[in-house]
Design a protein around this motif. Sequence first.
Motif, short mmCIF file in Angstrom:
data_model
loop_
_atom_site.label_atom_id
_atom_site.label_comp_id
_atom_site.label_asym_id
_atom_site.label_seq_id
_atom_site.Cartn_x
_atom_site.Cartn_y
_atom_site.Cartn_z
N VAL A 73 8.16 30.15 14.31
CA VAL A 73 9.53 30.69 14.36
C VAL A 73 10.29 30.20 12.97
N GLY A 74 10.73 31.16 12.43
CA GLY A 74 11.63 30.95 11.26
C GLY A 74 13.00 31.38 11.28
N GLN A 75 13.88 30.61 11.20
CA GLN A 75 15.58 30.77 11.46
C GLN A 75 16.29 30.52 9.99
N TYR A 76 17.26 31.30 9.95
CA TYR A 76 18.30 31.01 8.60
C TYR A 76 19.49 31.74 8.90
N LEU A 77 20.60 30.67 8.88
CA LEU A 77 22.03 30.77 9.10
C LEU A 77 22.85 30.38 7.91
N GLN A 78 23.56 31.48 7.55
CA GLN A 78 24.48 31.18 6.27
C GLN A 78 25.84 31.72 6.58
N SER A 79 26.61 30.59 6.13
CA SER A 79 28.20 30.67 6.14
C SER A 79 28.45 31.88 5.21
N MET A 139 7.04 21.54 17.44
CA MET A 139 7.70 20.69 16.33
C MET A 139 8.33 21.48 15.55
N SER A 140 9.49 21.10 15.35
CA SER A 140 10.42 21.89 14.45
C SER A 140 11.18 20.88 13.31
N THR A 141 11.58 21.66 12.27
CA THR A 141 12.26 20.88 11.27
C THR A 141 13.65 21.83 10.67
N ASP A 142 14.59 20.94 10.53
CA ASP A 142 15.91 21.73 10.11
C ASP A 142 16.56 21.11 8.80
N TYR A 143 16.78 21.96 7.85
CA TYR A 143 17.26 21.68 6.54
C TYR A 143 18.62 22.29 6.50
N ARG A 144 19.68 21.42 6.37
CA ARG A 144 21.01 21.67 6.53
C ARG A 144 21.64 21.74 5.01
N GLY A 145 22.06 22.65 4.27
CA GLY A 145 22.63 22.69 3.03
C GLY A 145 24.07 22.77 3.31
N ASN A 146 24.61 22.83 2.08
CA ASN A 146 26.25 22.78 1.95
C ASN A 146 26.80 23.85 2.94
N ASP A 147 26.15 25.23 2.81
CA ASP A 147 26.93 26.40 3.75
C ASP A 147 25.74 27.06 4.17
N PHE A 148 24.59 26.39 4.79
CA PHE A 148 23.32 27.19 5.33
C PHE A 148 22.56 26.36 5.90
N PRO A 207 27.01 25.83 8.88
CA PRO A 207 27.21 26.79 9.97
C PRO A 207 26.52 26.19 11.07
N GLY A 208 25.67 25.06 11.17
CA GLY A 208 24.94 24.51 12.18
C GLY A 208 23.36 25.32 12.37
N THR A 209 23.00 24.96 13.37
CA THR A 209 21.32 25.70 13.61
C THR A 209 21.65 27.01 14.37
N VAL A 210 20.50 27.74 14.56
CA VAL A 210 20.58 28.79 15.41
C VAL A 210 20.40 28.59 16.68
N GLU A 211 19.96 27.22 17.18
CA GLU A 211 20.12 26.90 18.75
C GLU A 211 21.48 26.49 19.15
N GLU A 212 22.40 26.28 18.09
CA GLU A 212 23.60 26.06 18.59
C GLU A 212 24.50 27.46 18.39
N LEU A 213 24.02 28.45 18.18
CA LEU A 213 24.53 29.61 18.24
C LEU A 213 25.34 29.89 19.41
N HIS A 214 24.74 29.90 20.70
CA HIS A 214 25.60 30.35 21.94
C HIS A 214 25.68 29.09 22.55
N LYS A 215 25.76 27.92 21.83
CA LYS A 215 25.76 26.75 22.80
C LYS A 215 27.23 26.53 23.46
#
Length: 344
Positions: A198-204, A170-179, A60-68
Motif C-alpha cells: 500500500v502506497g499513500q501520499y498526502l499533500q497540503s 511493516m510501514s515507513t512514513d516520510y514527512r516533508g515540509n508540506d507532504f 498534513p500528517g499521514t493518511v492513517e490520521e485522515l479520519h482520526k
Amino acid sequence: MGNVLAASSGVEATTARSNSVAASLGMPEPSANSTEATGSSSSMSSELSDAAKDNTLDNPGTVEELHKKCKDVQAITFEGAKIMLNKGLSNHFQVSHTINMSSTVPSSYRFGATYVGTKQYSPTEAFPVLLGDIDPSGNLNANVIHQFSSRLRCKFASQIQDSKMLATQMSTDYRGNDFTASITLGNPSIFTNSGVIVGQYLQSVTQRIALGAEVAYQYGPNVPGRQIAIVSALGRYSTGDSIWSGTVGPSGLHLCYYQKASEQLQIGVEVETSLRMQESVATIAYQIDLPKADLVFKGSVDSNWHISGVLEKRLQPLPFTFALSGRMNHLKNNFKLGCGLIIG
C-alpha cells in the motif's frame, strides 16, 4: 522627561555633525525623505516576511490520521467485567495486567509491557517504542515504532496465534515540509509469493486543504488473476474547529465530519458505503468532557439502530478509573453491558 529631551537633543546633534561632515566632503546631505524611504522599505520587508510565513504550508500528517478526529469520539464498547492494572516500573518501562470475564466469550488474561526510549524529537514523543501483550496460550501481539530522523518513522507489527505467524505489517512514513509519503507491506511471503503493498501520499495544497491518493496492490495465488490494484483519492478540508475528510475509490466511499462545538462537546458524523456489499452505514457520535467532574462520556448511534455509550469516571484522589459500557439494538432486541475498573 529629562532623559527624553536629552536623547532627542543627542540625535539632533549627531544629525548636525553628519550633515557638516558630508558638506565638507562634497557629499549630499541626507534628507528626511531618504530616512522615511528607509523606514518604509523596512516595514515593507517585514510585511513580506510575515506574508511568506502565512503562506508556508504545514505537514498534513499521514493518511492513517485522515479520519482520526471523527473516529476518536466514537464509543468503543466491551461486554462483561474488565479489570486492568497499569504499573510503571521506571520512566521508560511499564507493565499491565488485564482480566476479561464474559458469558459470551471465554474469559482471558493478558500481560502487556511497554518500553519508551530516550530519543526525543518533540516534548510529547520519545523513541523507540516497544509494545506487546501475551496471554497464557502464547498468543502474542507486538509493535515496534522508531523514528530515525525528524522526517523518517518506521513501524513494525506482528500477531502470533496458535504458534503461527498470523499477520505481519511493516510501514515507513516520510514527512516533508508540506507532504507525507508512506509505504506499507502486509503479510509478505517469499514462500507463497503473496502479500499486500500500500502506497499513500498526502499533500497540503492550501492552509485548509490537503489532497492525496492511495494505491493498494495485492498479489498471490488466492487473488483472482494473481494480482489486483485499487486506486483511491482522498482529501481533507479544515476550518477552525471543524474537519471534513473523505476517501473515494472503486471499493466505496468514506466520508467524515468532525466539529468541536465547545471545550466540553465534540461531534463526529461518519458515512461508509461499500459498493461491493451494496450497503451504507451512517454513524453520529459525540463526546462530552467534564474536567471538573473527572468524567468523559462517549455516545453513538448508527443507521443499523445500534446505540452505544461508554462512561469513564476518575475516582479521585485514588488512582482508579471506573468504566461503564452499554450497547443495544431495539430492532434485534439485543443488549450488552460491560463494567470495568482501571488501576493506575
